[in-house]
Design a protein around this motif. Structure first.
Motif, PDB file in Angstrom:
ATOM      1  N   LEU A 110       6.146 -49.764  95.431  1.00 25.34           N
ATOM      2  CA  LEU A 110       7.405 -49.792  94.693  1.00 25.34           C
ATOM      3  C   LEU A 110       7.134 -49.703  93.203  1.00 25.34           C
ATOM      4  O   LEU A 110       6.274 -50.421  92.687  1.00 25.34           O
ATOM      5  CB  LEU A 110       8.147 -51.099  94.984  1.00 25.34           C
ATOM      6  CG  LEU A 110       8.643 -51.195  96.425  1.00 25.34           C
ATOM      7  CD1 LEU A 110       8.477 -52.588  96.954  1.00 25.34           C
ATOM      8  CD2 LEU A 110      10.084 -50.780  96.508  1.00 25.34           C
TER       9      LEU A 110
ATOM     10  N   PHE B  44       4.535 -54.130 105.282  1.00 24.51           N
ATOM     11  CA  PHE B  44       5.518 -54.704 106.207  1.00 24.51           C
ATOM     12  C   PHE B  44       4.946 -54.659 107.625  1.00 24.51           C
ATOM     13  O   PHE B  44       4.831 -53.579 108.207  1.00 24.51           O
ATOM     14  CB  PHE B  44       6.819 -53.903 106.173  1.00 24.51           C
ATOM     15  CG  PHE B  44       7.513 -53.903 104.842  1.00 24.51           C
ATOM     16  CD1 PHE B  44       8.308 -54.981 104.446  1.00 24.51           C
ATOM     17  CD2 PHE B  44       7.389 -52.831 103.967  1.00 24.51           C
ATOM     18  CE1 PHE B  44       8.959 -54.980 103.223  1.00 24.51           C
ATOM     19  CE2 PHE B  44       8.030 -52.822 102.730  1.00 24.51           C
ATOM     20  CZ  PHE B  44       8.818 -53.904 102.360  1.00 24.51           C
TER      21      PHE B  44
ATOM     22  N   HIS C 178      17.639 -60.082  99.811  1.00 22.79           N
ATOM     23  CA  HIS C 178      17.473 -59.678 101.224  1.00 22.79           C
ATOM     24  C   HIS C 178      16.336 -60.472 101.840  1.00 22.79           C
ATOM     25  O   HIS C 178      15.566 -61.113 101.129  1.00 22.79           O
ATOM     26  CB  HIS C 178      17.117 -58.177 101.308  1.00 22.79           C
ATOM     27  CG  HIS C 178      15.752 -57.883 100.758  1.00 22.79           C
ATOM     28  ND1 HIS C 178      15.490 -57.821  99.409  1.00 22.79           N
ATOM     29  CD2 HIS C 178      14.559 -57.692 101.373  1.00 22.79           C
ATOM     30  CE1 HIS C 178      14.219 -57.589  99.208  1.00 22.79           C
ATOM     31  NE2 HIS C 178      13.601 -57.509 100.392  1.00 22.79           N
TER      32      HIS C 178
ATOM     33  N   TYR D 273       9.177 -49.881  89.626  1.00 23.99           N
ATOM     34  CA  TYR D 273      10.432 -50.172  88.929  1.00 23.99           C
ATOM     35  C   TYR D 273      10.277 -49.672  87.496  1.00 23.99           C
ATOM     36  O   TYR D 273       9.449 -50.196  86.746  1.00 23.99           O
ATOM     37  CB  TYR D 273      10.699 -51.681  88.905  1.00 23.99           C
ATOM     38  CG  TYR D 273      10.790 -52.339  90.273  1.00 23.99           C
ATOM     39  CD1 TYR D 273      12.017 -52.569  90.880  1.00 23.99           C
ATOM     40  CD2 TYR D 273       9.644 -52.763  90.944  1.00 23.99           C
ATOM     41  CE1 TYR D 273      12.111 -53.199  92.123  1.00 23.99           C
ATOM     42  CE2 TYR D 273       9.728 -53.392  92.183  1.00 23.99           C
ATOM     43  CZ  TYR D 273      10.955 -53.614  92.764  1.00 23.99           C
ATOM     44  OH  TYR D 273      11.038 -54.236  93.984  1.00 23.99           O
TER      45      TYR D 273
ATOM     46  N   HIS E 248      14.730 -63.141  99.250  1.00 28.97           N
ATOM     47  CA  HIS E 248      14.104 -62.945  97.949  1.00 28.97           C
ATOM     48  C   HIS E 248      14.778 -61.779  97.231  1.00 28.97           C
ATOM     49  O   HIS E 248      15.543 -61.028  97.848  1.00 28.97           O
ATOM     50  CB  HIS E 248      12.591 -62.720  98.109  1.00 28.97           C
ATOM     51  CG  HIS E 248      12.230 -61.687  99.141  1.00 28.97           C
ATOM     52  ND1 HIS E 248      12.201 -61.961 100.488  1.00 28.97           N
ATOM     53  CD2 HIS E 248      11.898 -60.387  99.020  1.00 28.97           C
ATOM     54  CE1 HIS E 248      11.864 -60.867 101.145  1.00 28.97           C
ATOM     55  NE2 HIS E 248      11.680 -59.885 100.276  1.00 28.97           N
TER      56      HIS E 248
ATOM     57  N   VAL F 232      14.443 -59.267  93.214  1.00 28.45           N
ATOM     58  CA  VAL F 232      13.690 -59.028  91.970  1.00 28.45           C
ATOM     59  C   VAL F 232      14.701 -58.910  90.840  1.00 28.45           C
ATOM     60  O   VAL F 232      15.561 -58.017  90.863  1.00 28.45           O
ATOM     61  CB  VAL F 232      12.820 -57.750  92.051  1.00 28.45           C
ATOM     62  CG1 VAL F 232      12.029 -57.568  90.757  1.00 28.45           C
ATOM     63  CG2 VAL F 232      11.863 -57.810  93.250  1.00 28.45           C
TER      64      VAL F 232
ATOM     65  N   ASP G 257      13.090 -59.709 104.687  1.00 28.35           N
ATOM     66  CA  ASP G 257      12.425 -58.568 105.305  1.00 28.35           C
ATOM     67  C   ASP G 257      12.677 -58.601 106.815  1.00 28.35           C
ATOM     68  O   ASP G 257      13.038 -59.628 107.369  1.00 28.35           O
ATOM     69  CB  ASP G 257      10.925 -58.593 104.965  1.00 28.35           C
ATOM     70  CG  ASP G 257      10.708 -58.448 103.450  1.00 28.35           C
ATOM     71  OD1 ASP G 257      11.635 -58.032 102.748  1.00 28.35           O
ATOM     72  OD2 ASP G 257       9.597 -58.765 102.983  1.00 28.35           O
TER      73      ASP G 257
ATOM     74  N   SER H   4       4.770 -52.976  92.733  1.00 28.07           N
ATOM     75  CA  SER H   4       4.367 -53.887  93.800  1.00 28.07           C
ATOM     76  C   SER H   4       3.997 -53.061  95.026  1.00 28.07           C
ATOM     77  O   SER H   4       4.377 -51.886  95.141  1.00 28.07           O
ATOM     78  CB  SER H   4       5.492 -54.875  94.120  1.00 28.07           C
ATOM     79  OG  SER H   4       6.617 -54.192  94.587  1.00 28.07           O
TER      80      SER H   4
ATOM     81  N   LEU I 272       2.687 -59.124 100.310  1.00 26.65           N
ATOM     82  CA  LEU I 272       3.186 -58.515  99.075  1.00 26.65           C
ATOM     83  C   LEU I 272       2.224 -58.751  97.914  1.00 26.65           C
ATOM     84  O   LEU I 272       1.851 -59.885  97.624  1.00 26.65           O
ATOM     85  CB  LEU I 272       4.554 -59.134  98.757  1.00 26.65           C
ATOM     86  CG  LEU I 272       5.278 -58.605  97.543  1.00 26.65           C
ATOM     87  CD1 LEU I 272       5.743 -57.172  97.768  1.00 26.65           C
ATOM     88  CD2 LEU I 272       6.492 -59.476  97.237  1.00 26.65           C
TER      89      LEU I 272
ATOM     90  N   ARG J 167       7.390 -52.253  86.517  1.00 30.76           N
ATOM     91  CA  ARG J 167       6.903 -53.230  87.498  1.00 30.76           C
ATOM     92  C   ARG J 167       6.448 -52.458  88.717  1.00 30.76           C
ATOM     93  O   ARG J 167       7.098 -51.502  89.143  1.00 30.76           O
ATOM     94  CB  ARG J 167       8.040 -54.186  87.865  1.00 30.76           C
ATOM     95  CG  ARG J 167       7.606 -55.241  88.867  1.00 30.76           C
ATOM     96  CD  ARG J 167       8.712 -56.292  89.088  1.00 30.76           C
ATOM     97  NE  ARG J 167       8.173 -57.378  89.878  1.00 30.76           N
ATOM     98  CZ  ARG J 167       8.058 -57.341  91.191  1.00 30.76           C
ATOM     99  NH1 ARG J 167       8.457 -56.289  91.875  1.00 30.76           N
ATOM    100  NH2 ARG J 167       7.532 -58.361  91.844  1.00 30.76           N
TER     101      ARG J 167
ATOM    102  N   ARG K 203       4.517 -49.942 101.571  1.00 33.06           N
ATOM    103  CA  ARG K 203       5.421 -49.280 100.615  1.00 33.06           C
ATOM    104  C   ARG K 203       4.997 -49.642  99.186  1.00 33.06           C
ATOM    105  O   ARG K 203       4.787 -50.821  98.879  1.00 33.06           O
ATOM    106  CB  ARG K 203       6.863 -49.713 100.862  1.00 33.06           C
ATOM    107  CG  ARG K 203       7.869 -48.839 100.127  1.00 33.06           C
ATOM    108  CD  ARG K 203       9.305 -49.289 100.358  1.00 33.06           C
ATOM    109  NE  ARG K 203       9.699 -49.268 101.744  1.00 33.06           N
ATOM    110  CZ  ARG K 203      10.575 -50.138 102.273  1.00 33.06           C
ATOM    111  NH1 ARG K 203      11.125 -51.078 101.537  1.00 33.06           N
ATOM    112  NH2 ARG K 203      10.904 -50.058 103.541  1.00 33.06           N
TER     113      ARG K 203
HETATM  114  O1  LIG Z   1       8.934 -55.590  94.596  1.00 33.30           O
HETATM  115  C1  LIG Z   1       8.822 -56.706  95.094  1.00 33.30           C
HETATM  116  O2  LIG Z   1       8.075 -57.566  94.620  1.00 33.30           O
HETATM  117  C2  LIG Z   1       9.609 -57.069  96.307  1.00 33.30           C
HETATM  118  C3  LIG Z   1      10.062 -55.916  97.126  1.00 33.30           C
HETATM  119  C4  LIG Z   1      10.679 -56.350  98.399  1.00 33.30           C
HETATM  120  O3  LIG Z   1      11.036 -57.470  98.574  1.00 33.30           O
HETATM  121  C5  LIG Z   1      10.847 -55.396  99.504  1.00 33.30           C
HETATM  122  O4  LIG Z   1      10.636 -54.197  99.299  1.00 33.30           O
HETATM  123  O5  LIG Z   1      11.189 -55.826 100.614  1.00 33.30           O
END
Ligand SMILES: O=C(O)CCC(=O)C(=O)O
Ligand SMILES: [Fe+2]
Length: 169
Positions: free
Chosen positions: A37, A134, A56, A39, A113, A115, A58, A130, A65, A128, A35
């Motif tokens: 991501l 998974f 949350h 931001y 963890h 963000v 995972d 990332s 990551l 941001r 995935r």
């Molecule tokens: O964006 C991140 O660094 C963490 C994202 C995250 O923890 C997730 O998508 O499960």
């Protein structure tokens, strides 16, 4: 796969393929996903307590990551303090997932963890990005405590994921 083998070794499993054998990552019966991501910049009038990604852990076995240099990722320590997982060039973060925690009866812990939004104004304007990979066990694998205990009820990897997704979305 190498990581799963090393973890099995670290946990002194006789069969070091025990975990990796249940991860046919490219089969149709496996829910491993990547995935990306993104931001966006944080708006000026952001309310106190707002967060980029809520607390949350995972769901699967492991998450690999990759984060950019924006920062904001935090992991919870054993005593409940949030610790910045500062971006280190060239380094990746490995999160243990909940299924691996259940499988290993808490020998490996799915660390929570989140963000957070940067405090400095300038950093708020930066985006941001990332990339999270998974890793999941094959859908039909029944995850039950490998030490034979009954701490967690057996559940199939697929059912666990489906129940998590239905709670989240
Ligand atoms: O964006 C991140 O660094 C963490 C994202 C995250 O923890 C997730 O998508 O499960
Ligand atoms: Fe996560």
């Amino acid at each position: 796969m190498r990581l799963l083998r090393l973890l099995a070794k670290g946990l002194a499993f006789q069969n070091t393929e025990l975990l990796s054998d249940q991860h046919n990552l490219y089969s149709e019966n496996n829910s491993t996903t990547m995935r990306y991501l993104f931001y966006p910049p944080v708006p000026q009038n952001v309310k106190p307590g707002q967060i980029r990604c809520g607390e949350h852990s995972d769901y699967g076995s492991l998450t690999i990551l990759f984060q950019d240099d924006a920062g904001g990722l935090q992991v919870i320590s054993r005593n409940g303090d949030w610790i910045d997982a500062k971006p280190i060039p060239g380094a990746v973060i490995i999160n243990i997932g909940e299924l691996l925690q259940r499988w290993t009866t808490d020998q490996l812990v799915a660390t929570k963890h989140r963000v957070v939004i940067p405090e400095e104004e300038l950093k708020k304007k930066t985006t941001r990005r990332s990339l999270a990979y998974f890793v999941h066990p094959d859908d039909d694998v029944i995850i039950k405590c490998l030490d034979g205990s009954k701490k967690y009820d057996p559940v199939s990897a697929y059912d666990y994921l489906a129940s998590k997704f239905s709670q989240t979305y």
